[in-house]
Scaffold this motif. Structure first.
Motif, PDB file in Angstrom:
ATOM      1  N   ARG A  30     -27.137 -20.243 -14.352  1.00  0.00           N
ATOM      2  CA  ARG A  30     -27.511 -21.543 -14.275  1.00  0.00           C
ATOM      3  C   ARG A  30     -28.811 -21.771 -15.322  1.00  0.00           C
ATOM      4  N   GLU A  31     -29.819 -20.743 -15.177  1.00  0.00           N
ATOM      5  CA  GLU A  31     -31.199 -20.675 -15.657  1.00  0.00           C
ATOM      6  C   GLU A  31     -30.916 -20.609 -17.472  1.00  0.00           C
ATOM      7  N   GLU A  32     -29.939 -19.934 -17.821  1.00  0.00           N
ATOM      8  CA  GLU A  32     -29.369 -19.699 -18.961  1.00  0.00           C
ATOM      9  C   GLU A  32     -28.950 -21.082 -19.633  1.00  0.00           C
ATOM     10  N   LEU A  33     -28.336 -21.993 -18.841  1.00  0.00           N
ATOM     11  CA  LEU A  33     -27.856 -23.300 -19.258  1.00  0.00           C
ATOM     12  C   LEU A  33     -28.976 -24.242 -19.428  1.00  0.00           C
ATOM     13  N   LYS A  34     -29.906 -24.162 -18.486  1.00  0.00           N
ATOM     14  CA  LYS A  34     -31.138 -24.800 -18.830  1.00  0.00           C
ATOM     15  C   LYS A  34     -31.971 -24.419 -19.823  1.00  0.00           C
ATOM     16  N   ALA A  35     -31.902 -23.269 -20.345  1.00  0.00           N
ATOM     17  CA  ALA A  35     -32.666 -22.733 -21.562  1.00  0.00           C
ATOM     18  C   ALA A  35     -31.855 -23.077 -22.763  1.00  0.00           C
ATOM     19  N   ARG A  36     -30.681 -23.904 -22.633  1.00  0.00           N
ATOM     20  CA  ARG A  36     -29.760 -24.314 -23.706  1.00  0.00           C
ATOM     21  C   ARG A  36     -29.270 -23.000 -24.398  1.00  0.00           C
ATOM     22  N   ASN A  37     -28.885 -21.999 -23.442  1.00  0.00           N
ATOM     23  CA  ASN A  37     -28.038 -20.769 -24.136  1.00  0.00           C
ATOM     24  C   ASN A  37     -26.882 -21.057 -23.568  1.00  0.00           C
ATOM     25  N   LYS A  38     -25.796 -21.530 -24.364  1.00  0.00           N
ATOM     26  CA  LYS A  38     -24.498 -21.683 -24.305  1.00  0.00           C
ATOM     27  C   LYS A  38     -23.656 -20.569 -24.620  1.00  0.00           C
ATOM     28  N   SER A  39     -24.280 -19.294 -25.078  1.00  0.00           N
ATOM     29  CA  SER A  39     -23.201 -18.430 -25.426  1.00  0.00           C
ATOM     30  C   SER A  39     -23.189 -17.635 -24.276  1.00  0.00           C
TER      31      SER A  39
ATOM     32  N   VAL B  74     -12.451 -23.648  -9.027  1.00  0.00           N
ATOM     33  CA  VAL B  74     -13.159 -25.003  -9.579  1.00  0.00           C
ATOM     34  C   VAL B  74     -14.777 -24.615  -9.187  1.00  0.00           C
ATOM     35  N   SER B  75     -15.729 -24.586 -10.241  1.00  0.00           N
ATOM     36  CA  SER B  75     -17.075 -24.407  -9.930  1.00  0.00           C
ATOM     37  C   SER B  75     -18.002 -25.140 -10.841  1.00  0.00           C
ATOM     38  N   CYS B  76     -19.208 -25.544 -10.359  1.00  0.00           N
ATOM     39  CA  CYS B  76     -20.116 -26.248 -11.258  1.00  0.00           C
ATOM     40  C   CYS B  76     -21.103 -25.443 -11.981  1.00  0.00           C
ATOM     41  N   ARG B  77     -21.271 -25.729 -13.055  1.00  0.00           N
ATOM     42  CA  ARG B  77     -22.061 -24.710 -14.093  1.00  0.00           C
ATOM     43  C   ARG B  77     -23.485 -24.981 -14.074  1.00  0.00           C
ATOM     44  N   SER B  78     -23.682 -26.066 -13.159  1.00  0.00           N
ATOM     45  CA  SER B  78     -25.230 -26.466 -13.035  1.00  0.00           C
ATOM     46  C   SER B  78     -25.839 -26.010 -11.890  1.00  0.00           C
ATOM     47  N   CYS B  79     -24.924 -26.088 -10.473  1.00  0.00           N
ATOM     48  CA  CYS B  79     -25.555 -25.748  -9.276  1.00  0.00           C
ATOM     49  C   CYS B  79     -24.894 -24.545  -8.738  1.00  0.00           C
ATOM     50  N   GLY B  80     -23.548 -23.859  -9.396  1.00  0.00           N
ATOM     51  CA  GLY B  80     -22.926 -22.951  -8.820  1.00  0.00           C
ATOM     52  C   GLY B  80     -21.934 -23.004  -7.697  1.00  0.00           C
ATOM     53  N   LEU B  81     -21.942 -24.261  -7.345  1.00  0.00           N
ATOM     54  CA  LEU B  81     -20.946 -24.579  -6.173  1.00  0.00           C
ATOM     55  C   LEU B  81     -19.575 -24.341  -6.568  1.00  0.00           C
ATOM     56  N   VAL B  82     -18.882 -23.828  -5.401  1.00  0.00           N
ATOM     57  CA  VAL B  82     -17.522 -23.527  -5.654  1.00  0.00           C
ATOM     58  C   VAL B  82     -16.750 -24.272  -4.383  1.00  0.00           C
ATOM     59  N   LEU B  83     -15.636 -25.041  -4.744  1.00  0.00           N
ATOM     60  CA  LEU B  83     -15.078 -25.892  -3.828  1.00  0.00           C
ATOM     61  C   LEU B  83     -14.100 -24.869  -3.222  1.00  0.00           C
TER      62      LEU B  83
END
Length: 746
Positions: free
Chosen positions: A404-413, A446-455
């Motif tokens: 989630r921190e990598e996404l915030k730092a704009r690392n999409k690799s 199904v998960s959220c890449r922003s907060c990590g929630l899994v349904l």
């Protein structure tokens, strides 16, 4: 019981044909399942041997036509008797027909052409042969002359060489044989699937803790104590060395040993450690062997030509006459559970086989199954611990990266910044890297890449599975809901089914590190025979810098130059629709971490995850099995999942959807009515619902689960449901399967 079902020939073709005999009063106490008997057979009533595979109070035809058993055979402790008794136990404990169980424990006796070693030998002395040769030269019999000249040089010649190179016809050989000049000999040549090793094993000196375990086991064995032991040793602690030392002593005493290894770990590297030590007294059994190779190993074992059989769960049924020990390495592995009826677990089946023949069992793992560890803590198994790596080798340093921190730092690799830095360092130092993509159990969660929630399902605490119709479904109870447009927790639009593959990882690695030599190991690259060995040998020999793969690369391999392991998607197995998901994730992460720094060079591991706070990832990062066990057991107790309780899956399959659905409902209703009629304590039933794979090959699948603390009560429910469906007209064209404490959800 009044009647016995008997098979008179143990071969694959005859397993479906049984004959019923009357049990005389004087034999009733000794006429047990698996016992060898003498029976009158055919019109002439010739006495032949057979085996009891079923007992009944009901005659299958006119009572006056049923012949009595003559006697119980005295040599009734033959290996076949043991295996038939084991089949009967499997039928009762795991749910199947007796024939299904028999076909599991007895070899598939298909018509396999025997390999023969054929030779042509001289039947006369050298002088006599020379005289015959002179006579054949005068008659100008060129073929005979060629053969006799070669026999004068060498009195024993290979048959194929004589036929093909010397070009001698079969009729010529037969004529010379009739004249008493030569004779032909043939001996059976058994196929040996293990290639001769080029090196001899170095003698291993055990550490004090390893020696203590070996000594304690052998002391108890010599005292006649037979039980089950759990060897909990961290990765690289030298469990195999302990096994080898114990096996060495067992063989000195004339005992035979079965070593079970998951198919995925049964590599050339693993087998060689045993083969270098014990030579051709070792053989292997696995799915890659030809039918001929498999059957030859069975015969070699039965004849006493080998002392050690190494293989996956099917090797458990090796027909050793003096079995003294069964070792089950990586005992936590899910592949030890059969997916076909009887859906037996090799662990419990190994313990029962050991009981039948007076052997001991050693279970080994760096990450024991919760079932085994619970029994060890409760004293049912003896617990041994190896808590340090061999020699001075240190456990690897483990870094946990929050994606989630990598996404915030704009690392999409797919590579985190930490992993990229460490990979660059290793490539400069000419050290090796393993990239592990955790795809096991991936089921469209199904998960959220922003907060990590899994349904998850609100009723079962199991992740919901994404279906093509836009629904999210629980495969335990049937609960469903719509696929959300945004994350219900943080409102992010980055919510989707999660998944990535080994090919994508390989492509990204080539792009990021263009000068690195990369190998990929997955189902596609290992399809051909020897594919595993080819890739692993190339990597071990330094022909690649990076090995990309699924769980098959993390199982028991030892690469001295691997100093970095990258675990790219720790979450993928964490949210499989299965109550064992956390346990499997912890095991995979620990096993993967264990590949780093196994020699003099120190190792590092990077775990990339969207859920760094999840207990399986926290404790894998710390290498703390005990704390993981405590935490996970709290969850299992709360939800009544194994090993805190037991669960039985009942799978109903039908070609007609409506009929299958109705059948699964009928079974659950019948169970309820049976409870009430017999005044039994209520069973906890979940479902019925369509299975996760609800349709396969035009067959519809439905399932329900029964939770129960008492395994015997589950077996009673199985027996009732089995009888109900077999003797009810409503179930024409319906098949029902039972799975106790399943390793995967349906």
């Amino acid at each position: 019981m009044k009647y016995a079902d008997i098979i008179v020939d143990i071969s694959h073709e005859d397993l479906d044909r049984t004959y019923q005999y009357l049990i005389p009063e004087e034999l009733k106490e000794r006429a047990l399942l698996g016992v060898q008997v003498l029976v009158p057979f055919g019109k002439g009533n010739r006495q032949i041997k057979g085996y009891i595979i079923g007992l009944s109070d009901l005659p299958k035809w006119k009572e006056e036509a049923i012949k009595p058993i003559t006697a119980i055979a005295e040599d009734t402790l033959m290996i076949e008797s043991q295996l038939i008794s084991l089949a009967g136990w499997m039928k009762d404990n795991f749910g199947s027909t007796m024939n299904e169980a028999l076909k599991t424990v007895l070899p598939v006796k298909k018509t396999v052409k025997q390999k023969e070693n054929r030779v042509i030998k001289a039947a006369l002395s050298g002088e006599e042969l020379q005289a015959v040769l002179e006579g054949e030269k005068k008659k100008n019999n060129k073929g005979r002359v060629r053969l006799l000249e070669e026999l004068l040089k060498n009195p024993s010649l290979d048959y194929e060489w004589v036929k093909n190179t010397l070009n001698i016809s079969l009729s010529t050989m037969k004529d010379l044989e009739k004249l008493g000049i030569i004779h032909r000999e043939a001996s059976v040549l058994y196929r040996n699937p293990v290639k001769q090793p080029s090196t001899v094993a170095k003698s291993v000196v055990l550490s004090p803790s390893q020696q203590e375990i070996a000594d304690d086991f052998l002391k108890e064995y010599h005292e006649g104590i037979r039980k089950t032991y759990l060897l909990h040793g961290v990765t690289g602690s030298g469990k195999t060395e302990v096994y080898i030392k114990i096996i060495e002593e067992m063989i000195k005493e004339g005992k035979q040993v079965i070593v079970l290894i998951p198919e995925i770990s049964l590599t050339y590297q693993t087998v060689m450690r045993f083969y270098q030590k014990f030579g051709d007294r070792v053989s292997i059994m696995n799915s890659k062997l030809s039918q001929g190779e498999k059957y030859d190993q069975y015969v070699r074992a039965k004849n006493g030509d080998i002392d050690i059989m190494i293989g996956p769960r099917s090797a458990l049924f090796t027909p050793f006459q003096d079995l003294g020990l069964i070792i089950m390495d990586e005992e936590h592995e899910g592949s030890y559970k059969s997916e076909n009826p009887p859906k037996y677990h090799a662990r419990e089946t190994a313990i029962e086989r050991a009981r039948l023949c007076g052997a001991s069992v050693i279970l080994g793992s760096a990450t024991p199954s919760l079932e085994s560890y619970k029994k060890a803590l409760e004293g049912e198994y003896t617990l041994y611990r190896l808590s340090e790596r061999e020699g001075e080798r240190k456990m690897p340093v483990i870094w946990t990266v929050d994606l989630r921190e990598e996404l915030k730092a704009r690392n999409k690799s797919i590579f985190s910044r930490k992993l990229q830095t460490l990979m660059e360092e290793r490539l400069k130092r000419k050290e090796q890297i393993m990239l592990f993509i955790n795809r096991r159990g991936y089921a469209g969660f199904v998960s959220c890449r922003s907060c990590g929630l899994v349904l998850k399902c609100p009723h079962c605490d199991i992740s919901l599975t994404s279906h093509n119709n836009g629904k999210l479904v629980c495969h335990y109870c049937g609960y469903e809901e719509e696929f959300p447009d945004k994350c219900p927790s943080c409102g992010s639009k980055y919510i989707a089914s999660f998944g990535t593959g080994t090919q994508k990882v390989e492509e990204m690695a080539k792009k990021e590190f263009p000068h690195a030599r990369i190998l990929r190991m997955d189902m596609d690259t290992t399809k051909k025979k020897g594919g595993h060995e080819e890739i692993l040998s190339a990597f071990a020999n330094g022909q690649a810098d990076i090995l990309v793969g699924t769980q098959m690369i993390v199982k028991g391999h030892d690469f001295p130059r691997v100093t970095l392991v990258g675990i790219l998607a720790a979450d993928l197995s964490l949210y499989a629709a299965d109550f064992r998901a956390s346990e499997r994730t912890f095991q995979l992460l620990t096993q993967a971490s264990g590949r780093a720094g196994r020699a003099e060079l120190s190792g590092e591991v990077v775990i990339q995850t969207y859920q760094p706070e999840h207990h399986s990832i926290v404790y894998a990062g710390k290498g703390d099995y005990e704390e993981f066990y405590k935490r996970e057991m709290l969850y299992r107790k709360l939800m009544s999942y194994p090993p805190a309780s037991h669960i039985m899956a009942v799978l109903v399959v039908s070609k007609e959807e409506e009929k299958g659905s109705k059948a699964s409902e009928l079974l659950t209703k019948a169970l309820k009515q049976w409870e009430e009629k017999e005044e039994l304590m209520e069973y906890h039933v979940i479902g019925p619902a369509p299975a996760r794979l609800s349709k396969a090959n035009d067959i519809f699948r439905f399932c329900f689960y029964i939770k129960e603390d008492d395994y015997q009560r589950l077996m009673a429910a199985k027996d009732f449901l089995d009888g109900f469906y077999r003797f009810s007209d409503e179930f024409q064209g319906i098949a029902v399967q039972f799975d106790f404490d399943p390793m995967n959800s349906y």
